[in-house]
Each structure stands twice: as structure tokens, then as C-alpha cells.
Motif scaffolding. Structure first.
Motif, PDB file in Angstrom:
ATOM      1  N   LEU A  18      52.054  42.748  56.190  1.00 27.94           N
ATOM      2  CA  LEU A  18      52.340  42.622  54.714  1.00 27.94           C
ATOM      3  C   LEU A  18      53.430  41.221  54.669  1.00 27.94           C
ATOM      4  O   LEU A  18      54.063  40.928  55.554  1.00 27.94           O
ATOM      5  N   GLY A  19      53.427  40.572  53.574  1.00 30.33           N
ATOM      6  CA  GLY A  19      54.133  39.494  53.239  1.00 30.33           C
ATOM      7  C   GLY A  19      54.562  39.431  51.818  1.00 30.33           C
ATOM      8  O   GLY A  19      53.800  39.991  51.058  1.00 30.33           O
ATOM      9  N   LEU A  20      55.768  39.108  51.541  1.00 32.18           N
ATOM     10  CA  LEU A  20      56.171  39.082  50.312  1.00 32.18           C
ATOM     11  C   LEU A  20      56.568  37.448  49.846  1.00 32.18           C
ATOM     12  O   LEU A  20      57.459  37.169  50.612  1.00 32.18           O
ATOM     13  N   VAL A  21      56.191  37.017  48.706  1.00 31.43           N
ATOM     14  CA  VAL A  21      56.399  35.610  48.371  1.00 31.43           C
ATOM     15  C   VAL A  21      56.949  35.467  47.290  1.00 31.43           C
ATOM     16  O   VAL A  21      56.255  35.867  46.109  1.00 31.43           O
ATOM     17  N   PRO A  22      58.124  35.163  46.733  1.00 31.25           N
ATOM     18  CA  PRO A  22      58.654  35.117  45.518  1.00 31.25           C
ATOM     19  C   PRO A  22      58.137  34.076  44.684  1.00 31.25           C
ATOM     20  O   PRO A  22      57.683  33.137  45.199  1.00 31.25           O
ATOM     21  N   LEU A  23      57.696  34.404  43.406  1.00 32.27           N
ATOM     22  CA  LEU A  23      57.587  33.372  42.406  1.00 32.27           C
ATOM     23  C   LEU A  23      58.574  32.808  41.600  1.00 32.27           C
ATOM     24  O   LEU A  23      59.552  33.388  41.709  1.00 32.27           O
ATOM     25  N   ALA A  24      58.291  31.910  40.995  1.00 32.74           N
ATOM     26  CA  ALA A  24      59.286  31.400  40.107  1.00 32.74           C
ATOM     27  C   ALA A  24      59.558  32.151  38.836  1.00 32.74           C
ATOM     28  O   ALA A  24      58.659  32.860  38.582  1.00 32.74           O
ATOM     29  N   VAL A  25      60.978  32.127  38.658  1.00 31.70           N
ATOM     30  CA  VAL A  25      61.332  33.114  37.632  1.00 31.70           C
ATOM     31  C   VAL A  25      60.634  32.738  36.377  1.00 31.70           C
ATOM     32  O   VAL A  25      60.315  31.667  35.926  1.00 31.70           O
ATOM     33  N   THR A  26      59.918  33.614  35.507  1.00 33.32           N
ATOM     34  CA  THR A  26      59.175  33.498  34.303  1.00 33.32           C
ATOM     35  C   THR A  26      60.404  32.967  33.312  1.00 33.32           C
ATOM     36  O   THR A  26      61.569  33.109  33.333  1.00 33.32           O
ATOM     37  N   PRO A  27      59.510  32.311  32.166  1.00 35.21           N
ATOM     38  CA  PRO A  27      60.559  31.918  31.027  1.00 35.21           C
ATOM     39  C   PRO A  27      61.505  32.842  30.457  1.00 35.21           C
ATOM     40  O   PRO A  27      62.665  32.513  30.332  1.00 35.21           O
TER      41      PRO A  27
END
Length: 146
Positions: free
Chosen positions: A20-29
Motif C-alpha cells: 500500500l501507498g498513500l500520496v497526499p493531494l493538494a488541499v481542495t479550495p
């Protein structure tokens, strides 16, 4: 346990073995954080390779115990458990689950299990029950209180 320090990281990333891997995404508006959970795939293999490259180029970090700090990282030697091992045994003898003990110590479940396997080999026992008895008999951990 090995620690390394890198000058820069290309991205934030959490890997759990090769599964498993977890990649954070940019914070939404609207301010909500997000992340992508990756299962075994070519992308996860690529991120694992990225981690290994960063790890190889990072600088090893050695901690020493000073005034009681970082005791958990100081090895006692092959004839006895480390301070971290003693803390693990104490928590498990007190009745905490593996996951709870690992979380309290800031470890992964895999690291906790690896340390327990090492202790079982060191004690020459085949079960965790035998390890608990050996630990109490030999002063590796305090007996649990009723």
C-alpha cells in the motif's frame, strides 16, 4: 532501527511494505485534505523505487541517549533487550493490543512484530506466552499489575 535525513524530498509519501501507498493531494479550495490510496501497481513500484533512491542518498543519523532522551534507540547488546524492547514487553504484558502498543510507541505493527520475533529468538522460546514468562522471570519487564 535505522534513521536517515535527506536535504530535500520530492514529495510526501507513506509506504506500507510493497502492498500500500498513500500520496497526499493538494488541499481542495474549501480546505479539505485529500489523498490517493495505491494498491500493488506499477505506480506503487515506481514510488517504492523513488523511496529507495532517496533513502540511499540520505545521511545516516545516529542518536545517543542524553539525559534520558532517545533511550529507545540505544541498543543494549545481544545478551539482553533494548529499552524499546522493554517498553514493548511492558505494554503487551499490561494487556495492550499489538496495534495499540505500536501506536503508543510510534512504531509500525511490522516493526513491533519484528522486535517480538527477535526477543523470542533471544529468549529461546516459541510462543509469546513463553516470552512473557521469560521476560518477567529475567527482569526484562515488570510483571503486570492486577
Amino acid at each position: 532501527m535505522q534513521l536517515r535525513v535527506a536535504d530535500q524530498l520530492p514529495m510526501k509519501l507513506v509506504l506500507a511494505d510493497a502492498d500500500l501507498g498513500l500520496v497526499p493531494l493538494a488541499v481542495t479550495p474549501d480546505g479539505e485534505p485529500g489523498a490517493v490510496l495505491l494498491h500493488r501497481s506499477g505506480l506503487l513500484d515506481a514510488l517504492d523505487a523513488l523511496f529507495e533512491t532517496v533513502w540511499r542518498n540520505a545521511h545516516p543519523l545516529a542518536l545517543s541517549a542524553t539525559d534520558g532522551e532517545a533511550e529507545a534507540t540505544v541498543e543494549v547488546g545481544p545478551q539482553g533487550p533494548t529499552e524499546l524492547d522493554r517498553r514493548i514487553l511492558g505494554l503487551l504484558l499490561a494487556g495492550l493490543t499489538d496495534l495499540t502498543a505500536a501506536a503508543q510507541l510510534g512504531l509500525s505493527a511490522r516493526t513491533l512484530h519484528r522486535r517480538l520475533r527477535h526477543l523470542m529468538d533471544l529468549a529461546g522460546v516459541r510462543s509469546r506466552m513463553q516470552l512473557g514468562a521469560h521476560a518477567v522471570r529475567n527482569g526484562w519487564a515488570d510483571p503486570p499489575r492486577p
